[in-house]
Write a protein that holds these residues in place. Structure first.
Motif, mmCIF file in Angstrom:
data_model
loop_
_atom_site.group_PDB
_atom_site.id
_atom_site.type_symbol
_atom_site.label_atom_id
_atom_site.label_comp_id
_atom_site.label_asym_id
_atom_site.label_seq_id
_atom_site.Cartn_x
_atom_site.Cartn_y
_atom_site.Cartn_z
ATOM 1 N N PHE A 1 -2.181 -0.809 -8.595
ATOM 2 C CA PHE A 1 -3.520 -1.301 -8.242
ATOM 3 C C PHE A 1 -4.530 -0.833 -9.280
ATOM 4 N N LYS A 2 -4.389 0.409 -9.742
ATOM 5 C CA LYS A 2 -5.312 0.946 -10.756
ATOM 6 C C LYS A 2 -5.188 0.132 -12.045
ATOM 7 N N THR B 1 2.620 1.162 -5.964
ATOM 8 C CA THR B 1 1.235 1.036 -5.488
ATOM 9 C C THR B 1 0.204 1.490 -6.523
ATOM 10 N N PRO B 2 0.480 2.529 -7.338
ATOM 11 C CA PRO B 2 -0.505 2.909 -8.362
ATOM 12 C C PRO B 2 -0.823 1.779 -9.351
ATOM 13 N N SER C 1 0.792 -1.233 0.000
ATOM 14 C CA SER C 1 0.000 0.000 0.000
ATOM 15 C C SER C 1 0.822 1.280 0.000
ATOM 16 N N VAL D 1 -10.524 -1.296 -6.073
ATOM 17 C CA VAL D 1 -10.203 -2.704 -6.309
ATOM 18 C C VAL D 1 -11.413 -3.592 -6.004
ATOM 19 N N ASN E 1 -9.003 3.856 -2.486
ATOM 20 C CA ASN E 1 -8.064 4.602 -3.329
ATOM 21 C C ASN E 1 -8.005 4.123 -4.774
ATOM 22 N N TYR E 2 -8.295 2.843 -5.007
ATOM 23 C CA TYR E 2 -8.132 2.301 -6.363
ATOM 24 C C TYR E 2 -9.361 1.550 -6.872
ATOM 25 N N GLU F 1 -6.717 -3.349 -11.566
ATOM 26 C CA GLU F 1 -8.185 -3.297 -11.600
ATOM 27 C C GLU F 1 -8.675 -3.092 -13.037
ATOM 28 N N CYS G 1 -7.240 -0.365 -0.590
ATOM 29 C CA CYS G 1 -7.348 -0.809 -1.989
ATOM 30 C C CYS G 1 -8.678 -0.399 -2.605
#
Length: 181
Positions: free
Chosen positions: A45-46, A42-43, A37, A94, A91-92, A49, A88
């Motif tokens: 995650f976008k 970490t970006p 995280s 997920v 912010n993204y 997804e 998650c």
């Protein structure tokens, strides 16, 4: 579990600490990723997804991303499982499964991660995971068929994953025809 022969033989823990039988995903192509995280990656995650949603729209129920939070690299995932899940989602956005915190290297490494690293060693035969967001592609029959470093953007893997899904579908058609004859 040294007798494991496929990804689906393992039961890592979910966010509540309960066993998560990977056998429930049998027949799907899986992208397993050790996540964090508070990492420069970490970006991703976008991207994970987006990749998940894109493939789901073309091939529902044929693919999933599995996130495995890991705090072994620079202490970059220090939160609790609940905090990680919330991070998650908030912010993204997920929606793919993010399991319980795990270790991917060392004496306490998850048996699943030990197996994946053995099945597909990294560059120069190294069996350790080098950093957060390393990615392993698992075929629908549970074999490791790809491994990428943290620097590989998830979106760049879409074509490779789609080919793996097509292989699985072609294999299933052959199996269905064999049963019919």
């Amino acid at each position: 579990m040294s007798s494991a022969t496929t990804f689906f033989d393992f039961e890592p823990v979910d966010k509540k600490g309960d066993p998560f039988p990977l056998s429930s995903l049998k027949g799907k192509v899986i992208l397993a990723v050790n996540t964090a995280s508070k990492c420069g990656f970490t970006p991703q995650f976008k991207g994970l997804e987006s990749l998940y949603q894109s493939i789901q729209s073309k091939h529902p129920d044929s693919f999933t991303v599995l996130g495995f939070p890991c705090n072994q690299f620079g202490g970059q995932d220090p939160g609790s499982n609940d905090e990680i899940q919330s991070f998650c989602q908030v912010n993204y956005g997920v929606t793919f499964p993010v399991l319980g915190k795990t270790e991917v290297n060392g004496d306490n490494a998850s048996p699943l991660w030990e197996w994946m690293k053995t099945e597909m060693p990294g560059i120069m035969g190294l069996k350790r995971v080098k950093w957060n967001f390393e990615k392993f592609l698992i075929s629908a029959d549970g074999k490791v068929v790809g491994r990428w470093a943290s620097t590989t953007k998830p979106e760049s893997l879409e074509e490779t994953i789609l080919k793996e899904i097509e292989k699985a579908k072609a294999g299933n058609k052959g199996g269905e025809q064999a049963k019919l004859s």
